[in-house]
Design a protein around this motif. Structure first.
Motif, PDB file in Angstrom:
ATOM      1  N   MET A 153       0.812  -1.219   0.000  1.00 25.83           N
ATOM      2  CA  MET A 153       0.000   0.000   0.000  1.00 25.83           C
ATOM      3  C   MET A 153       0.844   1.266   0.000  1.00 25.83           C
ATOM      4  SD  MET A 153      -3.122  -1.021  -0.142  1.00 25.83           S
ATOM      5  CE  MET A 153      -4.169   0.294   0.453  1.00 25.83           C
ATOM      6  N   ARG A 154       2.045   1.186   0.541  1.00 26.08           N
ATOM      7  CA  ARG A 154       2.926   2.363   0.545  1.00 26.08           C
ATOM      8  C   ARG A 154       3.475   2.669  -0.844  1.00 26.08           C
ATOM      9  NH1 ARG A 154       6.757   1.120   5.805  1.00 26.08           N
ATOM     10  NH2 ARG A 154       5.352   1.910   7.429  1.00 26.08           N
ATOM     11  N   ASP A 155       3.440   1.701  -1.735  1.00 24.74           N
ATOM     12  CA  ASP A 155       4.031   1.895  -3.055  1.00 24.74           C
ATOM     13  C   ASP A 155       3.240   2.946  -3.838  1.00 24.74           C
ATOM     14  OD1 ASP A 155       4.468   1.252  -6.061  1.00 24.74           O
ATOM     15  OD2 ASP A 155       6.038   0.133  -5.014  1.00 24.74           O
ATOM     16  N   PRO A 156       3.930   3.924  -4.425  1.00 27.67           N
ATOM     17  CA  PRO A 156       3.234   4.970  -5.190  1.00 27.67           C
ATOM     18  C   PRO A 156       2.360   4.420  -6.310  1.00 27.67           C
ATOM     19  CG  PRO A 156       5.509   5.610  -4.784  1.00 27.67           C
ATOM     20  CD  PRO A 156       5.371   4.182  -4.327  1.00 27.67           C
ATOM     21  N   ALA A 157       2.778   3.318  -6.926  1.00 24.07           N
ATOM     22  CA  ALA A 157       1.981   2.743  -8.013  1.00 24.07           C
ATOM     23  C   ALA A 157       0.649   2.226  -7.487  1.00 24.07           C
ATOM     24  CB  ALA A 157       2.753   1.611  -8.687  1.00 24.07           C
ATOM     25  N   MET A 158       0.650   1.625  -6.308  1.00 28.51           N
ATOM     26  CA  MET A 158      -0.588   1.135  -5.715  1.00 28.51           C
ATOM     27  C   MET A 158      -1.495   2.301  -5.353  1.00 28.51           C
ATOM     28  SD  MET A 158      -2.366  -1.446  -4.918  1.00 28.51           S
ATOM     29  CE  MET A 158      -3.481  -2.255  -3.768  1.00 28.51           C
ATOM     30  N   GLN A 159      -0.911   3.345  -4.790  1.00 30.00           N
ATOM     31  CA  GLN A 159      -1.716   4.507  -4.419  1.00 30.00           C
ATOM     32  C   GLN A 159      -2.301   5.186  -5.656  1.00 30.00           C
ATOM     33  OE1 GLN A 159       0.092   7.063  -1.453  1.00 30.00           O
ATOM     34  NE2 GLN A 159       1.165   5.332  -0.549  1.00 30.00           N
ATOM     35  N   ALA A 160      -1.542   5.216  -6.732  1.00 33.03           N
ATOM     36  CA  ALA A 160      -2.062   5.783  -7.976  1.00 33.03           C
ATOM     37  C   ALA A 160      -3.214   4.939  -8.518  1.00 33.03           C
ATOM     38  CB  ALA A 160      -0.942   5.873  -9.020  1.00 33.03           C
ATOM     39  N   ALA A 161      -3.106   3.619  -8.378  1.00 30.27           N
ATOM     40  CA  ALA A 161      -4.181   2.734  -8.834  1.00 30.27           C
ATOM     41  C   ALA A 161      -5.440   2.935  -8.001  1.00 30.27           C
ATOM     42  CB  ALA A 161      -3.721   1.279  -8.766  1.00 30.27           C
ATOM     43  N   ILE A 162      -5.280   3.110  -6.694  1.00 31.07           N
ATOM     44  CA  ILE A 162      -6.428   3.355  -5.817  1.00 31.07           C
ATOM     45  C   ILE A 162      -7.097   4.677  -6.185  1.00 31.07           C
ATOM     46  CG2 ILE A 162      -7.117   3.867  -3.440  1.00 31.07           C
ATOM     47  CD1 ILE A 162      -4.836   1.950  -2.563  1.00 31.07           C
ATOM     48  N   THR A 169      -0.344   2.963 -15.747  1.00 28.18           N
ATOM     49  CA  THR A 169       0.572   1.880 -16.128  1.00 28.18           C
ATOM     50  C   THR A 169       1.838   1.854 -15.278  1.00 28.18           C
ATOM     51  OG1 THR A 169       1.551   3.328 -17.803  1.00 28.18           O
ATOM     52  CG2 THR A 169      -0.248   1.880 -18.513  1.00 28.18           C
ATOM     53  N   THR A 170       1.921   2.749 -14.294  1.00 28.98           N
ATOM     54  CA  THR A 170       3.093   2.780 -13.419  1.00 28.98           C
ATOM     55  C   THR A 170       3.262   1.446 -12.722  1.00 28.98           C
ATOM     56  OG1 THR A 170       2.556   5.091 -13.001  1.00 28.98           O
ATOM     57  CG2 THR A 170       4.225   4.078 -11.582  1.00 28.98           C
ATOM     58  N   ARG A 171       4.489   0.950 -12.713  1.00 32.24           N
ATOM     59  CA  ARG A 171       4.766  -0.337 -12.068  1.00 32.24           C
ATOM     60  C   ARG A 171       5.299  -0.109 -10.656  1.00 32.24           C
ATOM     61  NH1 ARG A 171       4.568  -4.796 -14.710  1.00 32.24           N
ATOM     62  NH2 ARG A 171       6.023  -5.810 -13.282  1.00 32.24           N
ATOM     63  N   PRO A 172       5.001  -1.043  -9.765  1.00 28.65           N
ATOM     64  CA  PRO A 172       5.571  -0.939  -8.416  1.00 28.65           C
ATOM     65  C   PRO A 172       7.079  -1.131  -8.445  1.00 28.65           C
ATOM     66  CG  PRO A 172       4.405  -3.019  -8.689  1.00 28.65           C
ATOM     67  CD  PRO A 172       4.142  -2.209  -9.927  1.00 28.65           C
ATOM     68  N   THR A 173       7.724  -0.738  -7.374  1.00 27.65           N
ATOM     69  CA  THR A 173       9.168  -0.902  -7.296  1.00 27.65           C
ATOM     70  C   THR A 173       9.510  -2.388  -7.232  1.00 27.65           C
ATOM     71  OG1 THR A 173       9.213  -0.883  -4.880  1.00 27.65           O
ATOM     72  CG2 THR A 173       9.329   1.260  -6.008  1.00 27.65           C
TER      73      THR A 173
END
Length: 199
Positions: free
Chosen positions: A115-124, A135-139
Motif C-alpha cells: 500500500m505504501r508503493d506509489p503505483a498502488m496509491q495511484a491505482a487506488i 501503467t506505473t509499475r511498483p518498485t
C-alpha cells in the motif's frame, strides 16, 4: 437512502473486500497498528471525502422533493459531506480494525509495503475517480513482496468484489448518520430563522 450512498462506492469495493470466510482473530497491538496504517493509506489515496461528496451529490436526485423547503435537500447533502470529512479518522480506524481482525500479521506487514508503493496509491486514486488504471509499475522491492505468499494472500483479500463494503457498511452508517443529522438540524433551524426574519 443512505445505504445507496455506500453502494455508490463500488469503484472502491476492492479496498474493503476482506474475506469474511476467514476466522476473525484477536488482533495484537502490532496488527492493529498495521491495519490502521493500511486503512489510512487507503482512504487518503482514494480521497474518500471526494468519493462521498460525489456519491451524495448523485444520490440527492433520488432523495425526493422537499417541496415545503426546497433548500433542505442541499442542506442534507452538505451535512452528510461535512460529517464524513469530520469522521475520516474514525472511518480509518474502522477499516484498520477490519484488516487487523481478518488478516495475519504477516499479511498485514506485506499489505503495508504494497500500500505504501506509489503505483498502488495511484491505482487506488484512479479507481476511486473512475479513471483508467495507470501503467506505473511498483518498485522491485514491492514486487518481491507482492510475489510472496503473504503478499499474494493480501492482494487476494482485496480482489473479492462481491463483498462490496460488506461488514463495514453498517458501522460506517452508524458513525456518520447521527452527526450528519445534528448538522442538518442546525442548518435547517438556521435556515428557518433566516426565513422567518425575512418575512
Amino acid at each position: 437512502m443512505f445505504r445507496s450512498v455506500f453502494q455508490g462506492l463500488a469503484a472502491l469495493s476492492f479496498i474493503a473486500a476482506l474475506s469474511l470466510a476467514s476466522p476473525v482473530r484477536a488482533a495484537t497491538p502490532e496488527a492493529e497498528a498495521l491495519g490502521l496504517e493500511i486503512g489510512t493509506i487507503l482512504l487518503d489515496a482514494a480521497d474518500f471525502k471526494s468519493v462521498i461528496a460525489k456519491a451524495m451529490t448523485e444520490e440527492s436526485a433520488s432523495m425526493g422533493d422537499f417541496n415545503f423547503r426546497p433548500n433542505w435537500k442541499q442542506l442534507l447533502v452538505d451535512s452528510m459531506i461535512e460529517e464524513t470529512e469530520h469522521d475520516i479518522p474514525a472511518l480509518k480506524r474502522l477499516f484498520g480494525k477490519s484488516f487487523a481482525d481478518n488478516l495475519t500479521v504477516e499479511e498485514l506487514r506485506a499489505g503495508v509495503v504494497i500500500m505504501r508503493d506509489p503505483a498502488m496509491q495511484a491505482a487506488i486514486a484512479a479507481a476511486a475517480a473512475d479513471r483508467p488504471t495507470p501503467t506505473t509499475r511498483p518498485t522491485r522491492a514491492t514486487e518481491k513482496v507482492v510475489n510472496s505468499p503473504a503478499g499474494r494472500a493480501f492482494l487476494d483479500r482485496l480482489s473479492h468484489l462481491d463483498t462490496v463494503m460488506s461488514g463495514l457498511e453498517n458501522d460506517f452508517i452508524a458513525e456518520i448518520i447521527p452527526g450528519a443529522f445534528r448538522r442538518f438540524a442546525d442548518k435547517a433551524e438556521a435556515s428557518e430563522a433566516a426565513r422567518n426574519a425575512a418575512q
